[in-house]
Scaffold this active site. Structure first.
Site, PDB file in Angstrom:
ATOM      1  N   GLU A 192      26.056  49.381  55.447  1.00 43.82           N
ATOM      2  CA  GLU A 192      27.024  48.467  55.599  1.00 43.82           C
ATOM      3  C   GLU A 192      27.401  47.118  56.721  1.00 43.82           C
ATOM      4  OE1 GLU A 192      29.730  49.093  54.393  1.00 43.82           O
ATOM      5  OE2 GLU A 192      31.587  48.428  56.165  1.00 43.82           O
TER       6      GLU A 192
ATOM      7  N   LYS B 121      28.657  43.991  55.847  1.00 45.18           N
ATOM      8  CA  LYS B 121      29.942  42.860  55.967  1.00 45.18           C
ATOM      9  C   LYS B 121      29.762  41.870  56.459  1.00 45.18           C
ATOM     10  CE  LYS B 121      32.689  44.730  56.006  1.00 45.18           C
ATOM     11  NZ  LYS B 121      32.586  45.901  54.942  1.00 45.18           N
TER      12      LYS B 121
ATOM     13  N   ASN C 143      48.260  42.808  35.218  1.00 46.84           N
ATOM     14  CA  ASN C 143      47.340  43.251  36.206  1.00 46.84           C
ATOM     15  C   ASN C 143      46.182  44.276  34.455  1.00 46.84           C
ATOM     16  OD1 ASN C 143      45.054  44.138  37.558  1.00 46.84           O
ATOM     17  ND2 ASN C 143      46.120  45.460  39.053  1.00 46.84           N
ATOM     18  N   GLY C 144      44.701  43.962  34.945  1.00 47.64           N
ATOM     19  CA  GLY C 144      44.186  44.561  33.869  1.00 47.64           C
ATOM     20  C   GLY C 144      42.924  43.486  32.534  1.00 47.64           C
TER      21      GLY C 144
ATOM     22  N   TRP D 163      43.203  37.429  39.901  1.00 42.54           N
ATOM     23  CA  TRP D 163      41.570  37.230  40.230  1.00 42.54           C
ATOM     24  C   TRP D 163      41.228  37.743  39.151  1.00 42.54           C
ATOM     25  CZ3 TRP D 163      37.283  39.996  38.829  1.00 42.54           C
ATOM     26  CH2 TRP D 163      36.059  39.765  39.438  1.00 42.54           C
TER      27      TRP D 163
ATOM     28  N   CYS E 158      44.423  41.333  41.025  1.00 43.38           N
ATOM     29  CA  CYS E 158      45.331  40.893  40.431  1.00 43.38           C
ATOM     30  C   CYS E 158      47.303  41.704  41.518  1.00 43.38           C
ATOM     31  CB  CYS E 158      45.793  40.627  39.525  1.00 43.38           C
ATOM     32  SG  CYS E 158      44.631  39.749  38.563  1.00 43.38           S
TER      33      CYS E 158
ATOM     34  N   ARG F  91      44.571  41.194  46.960  1.00 43.09           N
ATOM     35  CA  ARG F  91      44.376  41.646  45.546  1.00 43.09           C
ATOM     36  C   ARG F  91      43.716  40.957  44.823  1.00 43.09           C
ATOM     37  NH1 ARG F  91      46.374  47.267  44.178  1.00 43.09           N
ATOM     38  NH2 ARG F  91      45.688  46.152  42.206  1.00 43.09           N
TER      39      ARG F  91
ATOM     40  N   GLU G 281      29.963  38.773  53.471  1.00 46.17           N
ATOM     41  CA  GLU G 281      31.124  38.549  52.285  1.00 46.17           C
ATOM     42  C   GLU G 281      31.918  37.849  53.255  1.00 46.17           C
ATOM     43  OE1 GLU G 281      33.014  43.163  53.328  1.00 46.17           O
ATOM     44  OE2 GLU G 281      33.526  42.138  51.433  1.00 46.17           O
TER      45      GLU G 281
ATOM     46  N   HIS H  76       6.308  46.864  53.517  1.00 46.14           N
ATOM     47  CA  HIS H  76       5.927  46.650  52.385  1.00 46.14           C
ATOM     48  C   HIS H  76       6.927  45.602  51.510  1.00 46.14           C
ATOM     49  CE1 HIS H  76       4.172  50.703  52.715  1.00 46.14           C
ATOM     50  NE2 HIS H  76       4.986  51.078  53.401  1.00 46.14           N
TER      51      HIS H  76
ATOM     52  N   LYS I 288      40.426  42.606  47.504  1.00 43.53           N
ATOM     53  CA  LYS I 288      40.649  44.181  47.512  1.00 43.53           C
ATOM     54  C   LYS I 288      40.286  45.169  46.964  1.00 43.53           C
ATOM     55  CE  LYS I 288      41.178  46.071  51.549  1.00 43.53           C
ATOM     56  NZ  LYS I 288      40.259  46.368  52.570  1.00 43.53           N
TER      57      LYS I 288
HETATM   58  C1  AGP Z   1      33.926  46.590  51.357  1.00 46.58           C
HETATM   59  O1  AGP Z   1      33.900  45.243  52.724  1.00 46.58           O
HETATM   60  C2  AGP Z   1      34.660  45.684  50.770  1.00 46.58           C
HETATM   61  N1  AGP Z   1      34.988  44.413  50.325  1.00 46.58           N
HETATM   62  C3  AGP Z   1      33.688  46.810  49.706  1.00 46.58           C
HETATM   63  O2  AGP Z   1      32.791  46.555  48.929  1.00 46.58           O
HETATM   64  C4  AGP Z   1      34.943  47.769  49.004  1.00 46.58           C
HETATM   65  O3  AGP Z   1      34.725  48.984  49.917  1.00 46.58           O
HETATM   66  C5  AGP Z   1      35.322  48.719  47.290  1.00 46.58           C
HETATM   67  O4  AGP Z   1      35.441  47.643  46.495  1.00 46.58           O
HETATM   68  C6  AGP Z   1      35.117  49.810  47.255  1.00 46.58           C
HETATM   69  O5  AGP Z   1      36.607  50.074  47.300  1.00 46.58           O
HETATM   70  P1  AGP Z   1      37.974  51.027  47.509  1.00 46.58           P
HETATM   71  O6  AGP Z   1      36.858  51.838  49.281  1.00 46.58           O
HETATM   72  O7  AGP Z   1      38.904  50.846  47.880  1.00 46.58           O
HETATM   73  O8  AGP Z   1      37.431  52.245  46.901  1.00 46.58           O
END
Ligand code: AGP
Length: 606
Positions: free
Chosen positions: A479, A483, A100-101, A76, A2, A27, A486, A502, A601
């Site tokens: 990673e 990517k 927010n929270g 969010w 948020c 956010r 997502e 396996h 984010k």
């Molecule tokens: C990355 O592409 C993500 N959207 C997510 O995994 C992110 O890296 C994770 O939420 C951690 O965020 P931060 O680095 O702000 O702690």
């Protein structure tokens, strides 16, 4: 999660709020809303809707909005689905709130104060507004103190009282709020990206300090009423550094910025070719005295930790764990005063990472954080901080934050090797010299991005995709796979190639795309055998391979050669190639690359 904004000052507030919400939209982007305090009417008006800030703009365009004070929110969803009614701000009686929270005891409070009849949404946030209204007689501060004393959970609350025009109140626990004062007025926000169009000076509002913003002044006081002075800091991001810079998406811009971001990060932390953390006040003893290392992080940042794990094990022969921060304190971690905990986070606000760090510190661990956002909660919680020089990262999918985190990890490894006597000066310098070659290697990948675009076109229709590699290649593929899933919504799994037999190899059928990365000389022969295994079961292999390792591979494999660096540094150019592949798949599919569905984010709920 948020995004929150508040402004009171000389300028008309509508566009300020909408622009700031756009900057904060990463956010959360389920719904958006603003509330403006109209001094003439002594009224607070709300405009909100489910959807993006662009939808809210349309709602606002139909209205005559003239005010110089207001608050805004981009959501969010946690409590209650995505709907107009659940969008913030929430107004109950004379009180309007954005939040927010998570208010954990919202049901108990609603019952105790008989608030249910006043609620129009399913949100915990509206209960906070109703509680404030119930406790509000004539003194806003007293109402805030009384309400906050009853709230359990995390909150950043920003409040307008209808009969206190052009004044914004705010208080927080855990969830962040930063604020600033400029010629034009006073502003607060969830994070600094929304403020840096106005100023590069800001301060973090301390927890449980009541912030009061007026057009020409601001004031903070603690729960006992003592005045608290703001501790201003500066962000070195340019005023326009959060623009798209001519690219269609932030993700592309941020991928392209990586050579510079890595160069800055490395150059700011070396002196005469040696790693240097004196500016951050980090003593050598931090690295000398620890007996084990533990990385706590989430998502991409955790994947950066995995690369650190491989390097620290092989170069320093040390014990290192990489823990999912969300699991950390529930898995009886081995942690004591001989443990160096490294918290990695782009935002510095990820609640799981923050809580894991706090837990480790309570057990006596030493701590170091790798962070991109100055003054963020994790940065403040950690004993020492190293900042990545990535600049603002706006796309939800992390790219330049990851590679700059890696750059700092390489520097930490070099520093540890130096101070623990594993390497002599010449060896450290040689390693740093190779790290300095990384930006040029990335440039070479970026220059050939059209080739990667063509590769991406061939996987647009894939439902499932596998990524295989060994050692560092496997770690970087975790990673690469995150990517791709997502931003493209393709189901992608990374497997250590030796593990395929396996079980997972059962999923390989005719034409299943398999992305293989081969950059580690000592593992190459085994990696090639694993590639042949999937090929002979019909898989369509796309190979990213270090140029020097390219041998007599079958022509039917689609190959992208990666510029040669020493094996341990190949992670970065290989990762950039995979970022580009994910980006092109997503943009060619016509998705909103920067705001993938269901994501946000900054993850500030557990
Ligand atoms: C990355 O592409 C993500 N959207 C997510 O995994 C992110 O890296 C994770 O939420 C951690 O965020 P931060 O680095 O702000 O702690």
């Amino acid at each position: 999660m948020c995004g929150i904004i508040g402004y009171t000052g000389k300028q008309e507030v509508k566009e300020i709020l909408l622009d700031a919400l756009e900057a904060l939209e990463y956010r959360g982007y389920d719904s958006a809303g603003i509330a403006v305090s109209d001094s003439a009417k002594r009224d607070v008006e709300i405009f909100k809707c489910a959807g993006r800030v662009s939808d809210l703009r349309k709602v606002c365009a139909q209205e005559e909005i003239h005010a110089k004070c207001g608050i805004g929110h981009t959501r969010w969803a946690t409590h209650g689905g995505v709907s107009d009614a659940n969008a913030h701000p929430h107004k109950v009686g004379r009180v309007t709130v954005v939040h927010n929270g998570i208010i954990e005891n919202y049901k108990e409070l609603a019952a105790e104060y008989h608030l249910s009849g006043q609620l129009q949404s399913e949100t915990d946030s509206e209960v906070a507004a109703a509680l404030l209204n119930a406790l509000y007689e004539s003194d806003p501060k007293e109402a805030v103190y009384k309400a906050v004393a009853r709230l359990e959970g995390t909150f950043a609350l920003v409040i307008l009282f209808e009969d206190v025009p052009e004044t914004i109140f705010s208080i927080r626990n855990v969830s962040p709020i930063v604020a600033t004062q400029s010629e034009e007025g006073c502003m607060l926000a969830s994070d600094v990206t929304a403020l840096c169009r106005f100023t590069n000076r800001y301060f973090v509002v301390p927890e449980y300090c009541l912030l009061e913003l007026h057009a020409d002044s601001l004031r903070m006081q603690d729960m006992e009423g003592n005045v608290v002075e703001p501790e201003y800091m500066e962000v070195n991001w340019g005023l326009n550094s959060s623009d798209k810079g001519g690219y269609p998406f932030y993700m592309e811009k941020e991928i392209m910025e990586q050579p510079k971001a890595i160069q800055n990060t490395v150059e700011n932390h070396i002196q005469n070719g040696m790693p240097d953390f004196t500016e951050e006040g980090i003593p050598d003893s931090l690295f000398q005295e620890c007996e084990r290392v533990c990385v706590v992080a989430c998502g991409t940042a955790m994947h950066a930790g995995l690369i650190g794990q491989a390097l620290i094990k092989s170069i320093l022969n040390m014990h290192i764990d990489v823990e999912l921060a969300s699991e950390y304190m529930y898995t009886d971690p081995v942690v004591d005063e001989k443990t160096l905990v490294i918290a990695i986070s782009q935002s510095g606000e990820t609640i799981d990472t923050l809580e894991a760090l706090k837990y480790a510190r309570r057990q006596g661990a030493r701590s170091l954080a790798i962070i991109n956002v100055k003054g963020s909660s994790i940065a403040r919680e950690s004993e020492f901080v190293l900042y990545t020089d990535a600049g603002p990262e706006m796309a939800v999918a992390s790219t330049k934050a990851y590679t700059t985190q890696l750059a700092l990890i390489y520097l930490i490894v070099a520093k540890m090797a130096q101070v623990r006597g594993v390497w002599n000066e010449a060896q450290v310098k040689e390693y740093i010299a190779e790290l300095l070659r990384v930006p040029a290697a990335i440039e070479q990948v970026l220059e050939r991005r059209r080739e990667i675009h063509l590769i991406a076109k061939n996987i647009l229709e894939a439902k499932d995709l596998f990524m295989i590699g060994r050692g560092l290649d496997y770690s970087l593929l975790l990673e690469g796979s995150l990517k791709l899933k997502e931003v493209s919504y393709i189901h992608s799994e990374a497997y250590a190639s030796g593990e395929l037999k396996h079980g997972p190899i059962a999923l390989i059928t005719n034409h299943t795309p398999v992305v293989a990365v081969v950059t580690q000389s000592r593992l190459m022969q085994k990696e090639i055998s694993n590639i042949k295994e999937v090929q002979s079961r019909g898989a369509r292999v796309i190979l990213f391979i270090k140029e020097a390792l390219l041998q007599e591979l079958k022509q039917e494999i689609e190959i992208f050669t990666l510029p040669d660096l020493k094996d341990e540094f190949m992670v970065i150019p290989a990762s950039v190639a995979l970022q580009l592949m994910a980006y092109y798949v997503s943009s060619d599919k016509g998705f909103d690359v920067d705001k993938p569905r269901n994501l946000a984010k900054v993850v500030t709920v557990e």
